[in-house]
Design a protein around this motif. Structure first.
Motif, short mmCIF file in Angstrom:
data_model
loop_
_atom_site.label_atom_id
_atom_site.label_comp_id
_atom_site.label_asym_id
_atom_site.label_seq_id
_atom_site.Cartn_x
_atom_site.Cartn_y
_atom_site.Cartn_z
N GLY A 65 -13.59 2.54 2.87
CA GLY A 65 -12.82 1.89 1.81
C GLY A 65 -12.66 0.39 1.98
N THR B 185 -12.16 -2.71 -0.75
CA THR B 185 -11.68 -2.18 -2.02
C THR B 185 -10.16 -2.25 -2.06
OG1 THR B 185 -11.47 0.10 -1.25
CG2 THR B 185 -13.62 -0.56 -2.12
N ARG B 186 -9.62 -2.22 -3.24
CA ARG B 186 -8.16 -2.23 -3.38
C ARG B 186 -7.55 -1.01 -2.70
NH1 ARG B 186 -7.04 -4.13 -9.60
NH2 ARG B 186 -8.23 -6.05 -9.45
N ARG B 187 -8.14 0.14 -2.98
CA ARG B 187 -7.62 1.38 -2.39
C ARG B 187 -7.70 1.34 -0.87
NH1 ARG B 187 -11.34 5.62 -2.58
NH2 ARG B 187 -11.08 5.97 -0.39
N ALA C 168 -4.94 -0.91 0.45
CA ALA C 168 -3.63 -0.26 0.30
C ALA C 168 -3.46 0.85 1.34
CB ALA C 168 -3.49 0.31 -1.10
N GLU C 169 -4.52 1.62 1.60
CA GLU C 169 -4.44 2.67 2.62
C GLU C 169 -4.24 2.10 4.02
OE1 GLU C 169 -7.83 5.22 2.31
OE2 GLU C 169 -7.22 5.98 0.34
N HIS D 95 3.90 0.44 0.61
CA HIS D 95 3.03 0.60 -0.55
C HIS D 95 2.60 -0.80 -0.95
CE1 HIS D 95 3.19 4.83 -1.31
NE2 HIS D 95 4.52 4.85 -1.33
N SER E 297 0.49 -3.32 -3.97
CA SER E 297 -0.15 -3.59 -5.25
C SER E 297 -1.11 -4.74 -4.99
CB SER E 297 0.91 -3.98 -6.28
OG SER E 297 0.29 -4.53 -7.43
#
Length: 188
Positions: free
Chosen positions: A97, A100-102, A105-106, A115, A117
């Protein structure tokens, strides 16, 4: 901690017992091989337990930096040992990942219990004429807004370090720590 002789560590296979029967009663041979057993016991113990050294959950704490270098993740010595182990365990997933944004975030969730954004300014600049200056400001600022979930406080400098390490080089990074989720992230 370093690997060295462990006083009183027994060997599973004493050399004296492996000698031909003629040496079984020879005091010199038995004392000599007992000395070798003392020196070799840590080596044999390490070899017997070698698979555990490659398991992030079981490996000794001083092997974690070495193991993390094998899987290509950076773990900070300032992080608790459990966190370093968890990052190494999930290294392949984190690499999948990366960028990537995900994935970002992970990683922030795993490392800090927050969390996130992630807003990518994105954009591109080009010219149809070779060797021309591009106009306008350079595209790309990565804005990461984080809010605590597992902990009460978030260290903005540590979050920024992780974001910079995960962010493409051509982007500038900015982190904002929020007291709670932003309005667009709140559940109804």
């Amino acid at each position: 901690m370093t690997r060295s002789a462990v006083p009183g560590l027994p060997t599973r296979y004493p050399i004296g017992e492996l000698l031909p029967a003629i040496y079984a009663d020879d005091d010199l041979a038995q004392r000599f091989t007992a000395g070798l057993d003392t020196v070799l016991a840590p080596v044999l113990s390490t070899l017997d337990n070698l698979p555990a050294y490659f398991d992030p959950v079981l490996t000794p704490g001083d092997f974690l930096p070495w193991l993390s270098s094998w899987v290509g993740v950076d773990v900070s010595e300032a992080w608790p040992e459990e966190l370093r182990r968890a990052v190494i365990v999930r290294a392949v997933e984190l690499h999948r990942g990366r960028g990537t944004r995900r994935g970002l975030a992970e990683r922030l969730w795993l490392c800090f219990g927050v969390h996130a954004s992630v807003e990518d300014g994105g954009g591109a600049a080009w010219s149809s004429v070779a060797n021309t200056e591009l106009t306008g400001p350079p595209p790309g600022e990565l804005l990461v807004r984080v809010w605590p979930v597992r902990t009460a406080e978030v260290d903005e400098a540590q979050v920024l370090d992780v974001v910079r390490a995960s962010c493409p080089v051509h982007l500038t990074c900015r982190v904002e720590v929020l007291p709670g989720p932003p309005d667009d992230q709140r559940e109804a």
